[in-house]
Design an enzyme around this catalytic site. Structure first.
Site, PDB file in Angstrom:
ATOM      1  N   LYS A   1      -0.751  13.570   8.070  1.00  0.00           N
ATOM      2  CA  LYS A   1      -1.173  12.170   8.206  1.00  0.00           C
ATOM      3  C   LYS A   1       0.025  11.301   8.558  1.00  0.00           C
ATOM      4  CE  LYS A   1      -3.768   8.595   5.674  1.00  0.00           C
ATOM      5  NZ  LYS A   1      -4.488   8.296   4.415  1.00  0.00           N
TER       6      LYS A   1
ATOM      7  N   SER B   1      -9.322   7.124   0.305  1.00  0.00           N
ATOM      8  CA  SER B   1      -8.914   7.505   1.655  1.00  0.00           C
ATOM      9  C   SER B   1      -9.030   8.980   1.986  1.00  0.00           C
ATOM     10  CB  SER B   1      -7.469   7.055   1.914  1.00  0.00           C
ATOM     11  OG  SER B   1      -7.397   5.657   1.951  1.00  0.00           O
TER      12      SER B   1
ATOM     13  N   SER C   1      -8.662   5.952   4.779  1.00  0.00           N
ATOM     14  CA  SER C   1      -7.703   5.852   5.865  1.00  0.00           C
ATOM     15  C   SER C   1      -7.362   7.187   6.522  1.00  0.00           C
ATOM     16  CB  SER C   1      -6.409   5.211   5.350  1.00  0.00           C
ATOM     17  OG  SER C   1      -5.796   6.026   4.363  1.00  0.00           O
TER      18      SER C   1
END
Length: 469
Positions: free
Chosen positions: A82, A181, A157
């Site tokens: 990520k 997230s 996210s």
């Protein structure tokens, strides 16, 4: 724009196997790590541009890594890191246009664990600006698209990671969770998403200084066994003595559990019809398996998200006013997204009450943890309604509208971050349109083992739908 499913699954070295299955084929000599990584690259080149899930890639570096991989449970398995976490040689842009990141010189601590376990990073996955949105969308850039319906959000996210795994480009991907997230993208994209207990996994330096440590690191996967195996490997490399061990979890538990079912939103918003139907279906499934299930309500204030939002605003305020020191002299706060600026302003207006805000968050956390004196597990939806179309949570809208929609949608998941409890999203259900609907199971701090054993049982009893069906 017309919408459709979009995936990369094909008859190549990866096939439709999960990470554990791919690692087993490599270990048995049926395929090589280079063949698997080359297959993942081919999938990324074919489907990736339409999904918008990569922040950056370095395919040559990934292929070169195959020549000297560490021996581990995931040797040769392709993944993505990520883009708010370091990956050596790749920039950490954090989803923002406010500065230009240089390539990282070191890996993040948890991403290093994944790479030491033998995974090969194809690149970085996209996230919304600084991870402060529940969709992976931007004001002036293309969004990440949901492989199940490219007109819908991937969640956020960790939306880029979820899209890559759901579409079959990689079988497993790094993710982080500070307010849902990991679990929101898992629910949106039909994946398994475990948010570990506070302190269970290594976190980066910035997360360690949080007054209330809401952020954790983990993965998104397509199978329970992949997630369980990652947790076992993470524990082998880092064991927090303050938490009970998880150990290797390889199947369902035998204990019948006391499960409390949350059927109403703690924020006062209403669940939509598909979400209510998914709760009923979960109850029927659990009851049929012999678990003791009863409805319950959460003892938290209806305005808890107001306090949580101000807390998030503390960090966006820091980014806005200290960005040059944190990210470099080219940082330009004028390029921040509306939602980031709005959260910063929310904190600024309430900054004098920060001690009360922190006290209230800790009290909410204790109230939530108290539920586990009555129940082994809590069940709820992951979110308040079906995954929305792109634009619904766009940062381009006015902050007040965005915030109201976020509170209604992400009405449950932040409670696990506030309380430090583990929670797992499982892709048990779907709306009539076919878009996945997740079920959220939470347990007491440190009790990931119960969640994983229950997840194994549910995966066997009600196998997930496949995007290729």
């Amino acid at each position: 724009m017309s919408t459709s499913r979009l995936h990369a699954f094909t008859d190549d070295a990866m096939g439709d196997l999960d990470a554990t299955g791919i690692a087993a084929r490599i270990a048995a000599g049926e395929v090589t790590a280079r063949e698997v990584v080359a297959a993942a690259i081919a999938r990324a080149e074919r489907v990736g541009p339409s999904l918008g899930a990569f922040a950056c890639t370095d395919f040559e570096r990934a292929l070169a890594a195959c020549d000297n991989l560490p021996s581990g449970p995931f040797t040769g398995v392709p993944t993505a890191i990520k883009d708010n976490t370091g990956a050596c040689g790749l920039p950490t842009q954090c989803g923002t246009a406010t500065f230009e990141a240089a390539p990282a010189t070191v890996d993040g601590e948890f991403s290093r664990q994944l790479l030491d376990a033998g995974m090969v990073a194809l690149g970085k996955s996209r996230l919304p600006e600084f991870a402060f949105n529940i969709t992976t969308e931007f004001t002036d850039k293309e969004p990440a698209r949901n492989p199940w319906d490219t007109g819908r959000s991937t969640g956020g996210s960790s939306g880029g990671a979820a899209a890559l795994v759901a579409a079959g480009i990689v079988p497993i991907a790094h993710a982080t969770d500070a307010g849902g997230s990991i679990r929101i993208p898992a629910a949106a994209c039909g994946l398994v998403g475990l948010k570990p207990s506070r302190g269970r996994t290594l976190v980066d330096a910035g997360d360690r200084i949080m007054p209330v440590k809401v952020a954790v690191q983990g993965v998104l996967s397509r199978s329970v066994r992949d997630t369980a195996r990652v947790m076992a490997e993470a524990e082998r490399r880092y064991r927090n003595p303050a938490l009970p061990p998880i150990r290797a979890v390889e199947g369902a538990g035998r204990t019948r559990l006391r499960i409390g079912v949350v059927t109403t939103s703690p924020t006062g918003s209403s669940f939509d019809a598909p979400t209510r139907a998914s709760i009923d279906a979960s109850i029927a499934l659990l009851t049929g398996l012999g678990h003791r299930v009863e409805e319950t309500t959460l003892p938290v204030p209806a305005d808890y998200w107001d306090t949580f939002g101000k807390y998030l605003g503390l960090f966006t305020f820091a980014f806005k006013h200290n960005g040059r020191r944190m990210f470099g002299p080219d940082f330009d706060h004028r390029k921040l997204e509306n939602n980031t600026r709005g959260l910063a302003d929310l904190f600024r207006r309430n900054a004098a009450r920060t001690p009360q805000m922190l006290y209230r968050l800790r009290r909410i956390g204790r109230q939530y943890v108290g539920m586990f004196t009555r129940y082994d597990v809590l069940l709820s939806p992951v979110v308040g309604h079906i995954t929305p179309e792109l634009g619904y949570h766009s940062p381009a809208q006015e902050f007040e509208s965005w915030f109201e929609r976020v509170v209604s949608y992400d009405c449950l998941a932040p409670l696990n971050n506030i309380s430090g409890t583990p929670a797992i999203s499982l892709p048990l259900h779907a709306a009539d349109s076919g878009i996945p609907l997740g079920a959220l199971f939470a347990a007491a701090p440190g009790d990931e083992r119960t969640l994983l054993e229950l997840a194994f049982e549910l995966e066997e009893a009600s196998p997930w739908r496949r995007i290729t069906d």
